[in-house]
Design an enzyme around this catalytic site. Structure first.
Site: not given
Ligand code: SIN
Length: 174
Positions: A7-11, A82
Site C-alpha cells: 500500500f502506497g500513501y506518499g511518494s 524507505e
Molecule cells: C509511501 O509512499 O507509501 C511511503 C512514504 C514515501 O515514500 O513517501
C-alpha cells in the site's frame, strides 16, 4: 509468497520506481497521512532535513492511496528506498472489490528522524527550504497533491499544505 500487495500513501503513489503486476486504488483503516517524518536522505540534508509523509494511528480514519501487486524481488529495493526510519507493517487493504493482506512502510514516532507535529505554517516553511539528493521537498508535496487529486482522493492535511506552499512560492494553484 509469489507476489503480494504494497500500500502506497506518499511518494510510492506518484513515483513507483519498481515493476508491478497491477495497481489499484485502495484504503487502509485507522491511519492518517502526516508530514511528520524528517528526511535527510531524499528531500533534505543532515543539517536541513525535509519533511515527508508517514502514517499516524487515527482510530476510525481511512487513508486512501494506491496498492501495487509486486513480486518479492521488489522488497529489497523498497527496503533501501524507505530506509530512513520506515519499517514494514502488515496491513489489510481494501481494494475496489476485495480486501487483501499486504504491507505498508511506516516511520514510527520512535525512529530517530521523526519530527512530529508543528504548526502548518512552520511545516510549509521547512518544505519550501529543503532539498536533497532526490530533489526538492516542494516537488514531493506538490506531485503528491496533484496525484491525489488525479485519483480523486481528498486529504485536508496535504491540500492545505500544498496551498500554503504554492502561495509562499507564487506557484499556480489548481
Ligand atoms: C509511501 O509512499 O507509501 C511511503 C512514504 C514515501 O515514500 O513517501
Amino acid at each position: 509468497m509469489q507476489d503480494f500487495w504494497i500500500f502506497g500513501y506518499g511518494s510510492l503513489i506518484w513515483r513507483p520506481d519498481f515493476p508491478f503486476l497491477e495497481s489499484r486504488p485502495g484504503n487502509i483503516c485507522h491511519w492518517s497521512r502526516r508530514f511528520w517524518q524528517g528526511s535527510h536522505d531524499h528531500r533534505g540534508t543532515k543539517n536541513r532535513p525535509g519533511r515527508v509523509l508517514t502514517l499516524i494511528a487515527s482510530e476510525g480514519k481511512l487513508c486512501y492511496g494506491r496498492a501495487f501487486r509486486v513480486t518479492k524481488e521488489v522488497l529489497a529495493h523498497l527496503d533501501q528506498r524507505e530506509k530512513n526510519g520506515y519499517k514494514r507493517h502488515d496491513v489489510s487493504i481494501q481494494l475496489p472489490s476485495t480486501r487483501v493482506a499486504g504491507i505498508v512502510y511506516i516511520a514510527s514516532q520512535q525512529n530517530a528522524a521523526f519530527l512530529g507535529d508543528a504548526p502548518l505554517e512552520a511545516i510549509a516553511d521547512q518544505i519550501c527550504q529543503s532539498e536533497g539528493p532526490s530533489g526538492s521537498n516542494v516537488e514531493y508535496l506538490t506531485k503528491l497533491a496533484d496525484a491525489l487529486k488525479g485519483l480523486r482522493i481528498n486529504d485536508d492535511h496535504v491540500f492545505r499544505l500544498d496551498a500554503l506552499v504554492r502561495k509562499k512560492l507564487g506557484l499556480d494553484t489548481n
